[in-house]
Design a protein around this motif. Structure first.
Motif, PDB file in Angstrom:
ATOM      1  N   THR A   1      49.848  26.593 -16.279  1.00 42.61           N
ATOM      2  CA  THR A   1      50.557  25.614 -15.907  1.00 42.61           C
ATOM      3  C   THR A   1      51.976  25.641 -15.420  1.00 42.61           C
TER       4      THR A   1
ATOM      5  N   LEU B   1      51.462  17.651 -17.819  1.00 42.79           N
ATOM      6  CA  LEU B   1      50.363  18.438 -16.956  1.00 42.79           C
ATOM      7  C   LEU B   1      49.074  18.822 -17.791  1.00 42.79           C
ATOM      8  N   THR B   2      49.481  19.229 -19.068  1.00 43.17           N
ATOM      9  CA  THR B   2      48.498  19.855 -19.880  1.00 43.17           C
ATOM     10  C   THR B   2      47.626  18.947 -20.381  1.00 43.17           C
TER      11      THR B   2
ATOM     12  N   THR C   1      45.010  18.884 -11.040  1.00 40.74           N
ATOM     13  CA  THR C   1      46.213  19.012 -11.784  1.00 40.74           C
ATOM     14  C   THR C   1      47.105  19.459 -10.742  1.00 40.74           C
TER      15      THR C   1
END
Length: 260
Positions: A180, A200-201, A244
């Motif tokens: 990330t 994001l994770t 993502t």
């Protein structure tokens, strides 16, 4: 500035150097509460402006980050991806059809894109590129939902996200946090904040769960675009990273309107 130009004996390079090395030019675009209080519209140049990239650069940036961008200089015009049927709708008798290139022609800089004035490339139009029917001194700069939809759904950007996801998985590190950070730094040239890292994770975990729960959907996403994919990578994980990093590219194209 005019007197400085005279003092520099009309040397444009000296003036440009003076501008880009100035404190105003080099300041951050980060908006602080103080900025919002004393100069909310940034009329006093309290901070750097947050402007979206020009239409051509939006596409070129995605290709460069993904590793797809062809660095060759010069040559004939090229025909990147475009929705079918647009040219036929504006042609009266000839019924000229748009045929996209194959291979490297799909990944050349946007300045080499063939331009049909009655039917300009729709992606460029969405991001305010002029239609070239008339001379335009200054481009408009809009912020519309269509731009986000293009970044999320246009085959050029989906393919770029897929290829960038391969970079993230192969070069980004061994765990989700490292990957990330790699993706974020590559796109935005800075480390993510704690809040951004968590977003994001969590987003990656949600996408991975969704693709695992619906076998076959990952393969459909990863089939976007002409370039081949790394078959050794886990399809569900690859698809999750594709979605993502697509979000990080949307984040990179936030405009002034998003922040005020």
């Amino acid at each position: 500035m005019a007197t400085e130009l005279i003092r520099q004996k009309w040397n444009p390079r000296a003036i440009l150097k003076l501008i880009v090395l100035s404190a105003t030019y080099r300041q951050s675009a980060e908006v602080t509460p103080q900025h919002q209080e004393v100069d909310p519209q940034n009329r006093l140049l309290a901070r750097a402006p947050r402007w979206r990239l020009p239409a051509e650069t939006v596409r070129d940036n995605a290709l460069a980050i993904s590793g797809l961008l062809q660095q060759r200089i010069g040559g004939p015009s090229v025909y990147p991806y475009q929705p079918a049927g647009l040219w036929e709708d504006v042609s009266v008798e000839t019924r000229v059809k748009y045929v996209a290139d194959r291979g490297v022609g799909l990944y050349r800089r946007s300045m080499y894109t063939f331009w049909n004035r009655p039917s300009p490339p729709p992606t460029m139009t969405t991001f305010d590129a002029p239609d070239r029917e008339t001379c335009q001194v200054r481009r408009g700069r809009t912020n519309t939902p269509l731009q986000a939809l293009v970044l999320m759904n246009d085959v050029q950007f989906v393919e770029a996200a897929r290829r960038f996801a391969e970079r993230v998985m192969s070069d980004g590190g061994a765990n989700v946090a490292e990957r990330t950070t790699f993706a974020f730094r590559t796109v935005l040239a800075r480390k993510p904040t704690t809040s951004e890292m968590n977003t994001l994770t969590n987003l990656f975990a949600e996408y991975q769960s969704e693709f695992k729960a619906a076998p076959g959907t990952a393969g459909k996403l990863l089939a976007a675009g002409e370039s081949s994919r790394n078959q050794e990578l886990n399809a569900e994980e690859h698809a999750a990273w594709t979605m993502t990093v697509s979000y990080t590219h949307l984040r990179a194209n936030e405009t002034e309107a998003d922040l005020v």
